[in-house]
Design an enzyme around this catalytic site. Structure first.
Site, PDB file in Angstrom:
ATOM      1  N   HIS A  75       0.849  -1.197   0.000  1.00 46.89           N
ATOM      2  CA  HIS A  75       0.000   0.000   0.000  1.00 46.89           C
ATOM      3  C   HIS A  75       0.879   1.240   0.000  1.00 46.89           C
ATOM      4  O   HIS A  75       1.859   1.307   0.743  1.00 46.89           O
ATOM      5  CB  HIS A  75      -0.899   0.031   1.253  1.00 46.89           C
ATOM      6  CG  HIS A  75      -2.042  -0.931   1.189  1.00 46.89           C
ATOM      7  ND1 HIS A  75      -3.071  -0.919   2.092  1.00 46.89           N
ATOM      8  CD2 HIS A  75      -2.316  -1.938   0.322  1.00 46.89           C
ATOM      9  CE1 HIS A  75      -3.936  -1.873   1.787  1.00 46.89           C
ATOM     10  NE2 HIS A  75      -3.503  -2.508   0.709  1.00 46.89           N
ATOM     11  N   TYR A 384       4.177   6.817  10.722  1.00 48.92           N
ATOM     12  CA  TYR A 384       3.438   5.583  10.429  1.00 48.92           C
ATOM     13  C   TYR A 384       4.364   4.555   9.786  1.00 48.92           C
ATOM     14  O   TYR A 384       4.331   3.378  10.101  1.00 48.92           O
ATOM     15  CB  TYR A 384       2.260   5.891   9.490  1.00 48.92           C
ATOM     16  CG  TYR A 384       1.215   4.794   9.437  1.00 48.92           C
ATOM     17  CD1 TYR A 384       1.475   3.582   8.796  1.00 48.92           C
ATOM     18  CD2 TYR A 384      -0.033   4.964  10.028  1.00 48.92           C
ATOM     19  CE1 TYR A 384       0.529   2.573   8.750  1.00 48.92           C
ATOM     20  CE2 TYR A 384      -0.990   3.950   9.968  1.00 48.92           C
ATOM     21  CZ  TYR A 384      -0.694   2.764   9.337  1.00 48.92           C
ATOM     22  OH  TYR A 384      -1.648   1.755   9.287  1.00 48.92           O
TER      23      TYR A 384
HETATM   24  C1  PHB Z   1      -5.074  -4.535  10.874  1.00 48.09           C
HETATM   25  O1  PHB Z   1      -5.058  -4.733   9.646  1.00 48.09           O
HETATM   26  O2  PHB Z   1      -5.369  -5.434  11.696  1.00 48.09           O
HETATM   27  C2  PHB Z   1      -4.697  -3.171  11.400  1.00 48.09           C
HETATM   28  C3  PHB Z   1      -4.241  -2.203  10.516  1.00 48.09           C
HETATM   29  C4  PHB Z   1      -3.892  -0.951  11.013  1.00 48.09           C
HETATM   30  C5  PHB Z   1      -4.004  -0.694  12.372  1.00 48.09           C
HETATM   31  C6  PHB Z   1      -4.445  -1.683  13.258  1.00 48.09           C
HETATM   32  C7  PHB Z   1      -4.799  -2.929  12.765  1.00 48.09           C
HETATM   33  O3  PHB Z   1      -3.668   0.538  12.862  1.00 48.09           O
END
Ligand code: PHB
Ligand code: FAS
Length: 398
Positions: A75, A384
């Site tokens: 992504h 992030y």
């Molecule tokens: C998930 O795909 O489980 C997921 C993705 C992003 C997050 C938390 C969980 O911040």
């Protein structure tokens, strides 16, 4: 009572323990992994879903990334949904790094398969019951497998046993400083057989609460709703779950699907300092917990494993303990940055218990700022993806 000896005794077969054992093996260092649960249980447990670029690269470089590269989804960024509009934050444009969507249980399966392929000792349904002599040079782990009791004598104990394991308890006896925050809300999470409504993750802030649209495959969606911390699943029949997801995500046509897994995860932040004492080293959730809003939990666990494996390799090779003595400090710099970002994302995207209208307007203002300012979006993207502080920035195996 069986008694065995190894160099590194590892408690826990989650991302931290399994990767540590794998990286140590690549350096010719022996280990034994004790796992309380069955193989089927740990391989089925649905948890995290996002791998930072550094984590994905580490799995690839250490020879366990082939299936991730085949089945994982790359992504470029995420979507922010608020005030009826959706905005893309393009991490690749802002930092040069994207993320890989690949379920934690898939990472666990790949690491277990790799370990069993070379016959690495991995004892399932074996609970560590005590850790002793961590201040000396020969610590021991006591464990129970069924009716059998056993002892593992080792040079070093790595507690990778999560937020409810014995590692935290043993560390607590050494009077670490514990920093903790409980949230008044949690996440109701479902894994559903329905194609994702969007090609990338949607983090939604709505006046009825937070929602997250993630995924595992082109056919399987992973979806979350903010609920009160003490919520009872009985209050959430499937009809209500899907209706609330459609409302908060701004996806009126979101198709429902068979729910394959459902659960409520409490939200909390915790850091135990230091993350080591004598010959005990604590990794992953055993040392630190983050609310999942920043997708940091699994990535931090993998980063701790990389740091400790590199430090142990140096110590065994040359006797130099510098990196080993600095393990906790090196990890805590990364951990506190992740704690801050996870708390920032959690406070930005969740309703407070009082539903304070002033806080609500502050959130909307900051969300709007993120969509207007490249500097603000760049800071979110850098945190992030851990572009500045993640795996690539610490330690090295060679
Ligand atoms: C998930 O795909 O489980 C997921 C993705 C992003 C997050 C938390 C969980 O911040
Ligand atoms: P883990 O908890 O994964 O592994 C510890 C292992 O030790 C377990 O297998 C346990 O059975 C074993 N163990 C415990 N005590 C033992 C003992 N005495 N003897 C032997 N073995 C023992 N993070 C995200 O980024 N996104 C998410 O969406 C997300 N969702 C989550 C949902 C839930 C329900 C939970 C609990 C956590 C979630 N997390 C999420 C965080 C999660 O991904 C953790 O950060 C990650 O599992 C940490 O990995 P480890 O430190 O290896 O610990």
């Amino acid at each position: 009572m069986s008694s065995v000896r190894t160099q590194v005794g590892i408690i826990g077969a989650g991302p931290a323990g399994l990767l540590l054992g794998h990286l140590l093996h690549l350096q010719g260092i022996e280990s034994i992994i004790l796992e309380d649960r069955s193989r089927a249980y740990v391989e089925r447990r649905v948890r995290a879903g996002v791998l930072e670029a550094g984590a994905a690269e580490l799995l690839r470089e250490s020879g366990v990334g082939a299936r991730m590269d085949r089945e994982g989804m790359f992504h470029r960024g995420i979507y922010l949904q608020f005030a009826g509009a959706r905005h893309h934050i393009d991490f690749v444009d802002l930092t040069g790094h994207g993320i890989t969507i690949y379920g934690q249980q898939e990472v666990v399966k790949d690491l277990i398969a790799a370990r069993l392929a070379w016959g690495g000792p991995l004892l399932f349904e074996s609970e560590a019951t005590a850790v002793r002599e961590i201040e000396g040079d020969h610590p021991v782990i006591c464990y129970r497998q069924g009716d059998e009791e056993g002892v593992i004598a080792c040079d070093v104990v790595a507690a990778c046993d999560g937020s409810h394991g014995i590692g935290r308890t043993v560390l607590a006896a050494t009077s670490p400083r514990i920093y903790e925050r409980e949230y008044t809300f949690g996440w109701l999470g479902i894994l559903a057989r329905t194609p994702p409504a969007s090609e990338e993750l949607i983090y939604a802030y709505h006046e009825t609460g937070f929602a997250l649209h993630s995924m595992r495959t082109p056919e399987i969606s992973r979806l979350y709703l903010q609920v009160p911390a003490d919520e009872d699943l009985k209050n959430w029949p499937e009809r209500r779950i899907w209706a609330e997801l459609r409302l908060r995500l701004g996806e009126p046509g979101l198709p429902s699907g068979e729910i394959l897994d459902i659960g409520i995860t409490p939200m909390r932040s915790l850091v135990a300092e230091p993350m080591q004492c004598g010959r005990l080293f604590v990794l992953g959730d055993a040392a630190h917990v983050v609310p999942p809003t920043g997708a940091k939990g699994m990535n931090l666990a993998l980063a701790d494993a990389r740091d400790l494996a590199a430090a142990l390799a140096t110590w065994y090779r040359s006797g130099d303990r510098t990196a080993l003595d600095a393990y906790s400090d090196a990890c805590l710099r990364r951990v506190w940055q992740a704690e801050h970002f996870s708390a920032f994302m959690t406070n930005l995207l969740h309703l407070d218990a009082a539903h304070d209208p002033f806080q609500h307007r502050l959130r909307l203002a900051h969300l709007a700022y993120l969509t207007r300012s490249r500097a603000a979006a760049g800071s979110l993207a850098e945190n992030y993806t851990s572009a500045a502080t993640g795996l690539r920035a610490v330690g090295s195996l060679d």
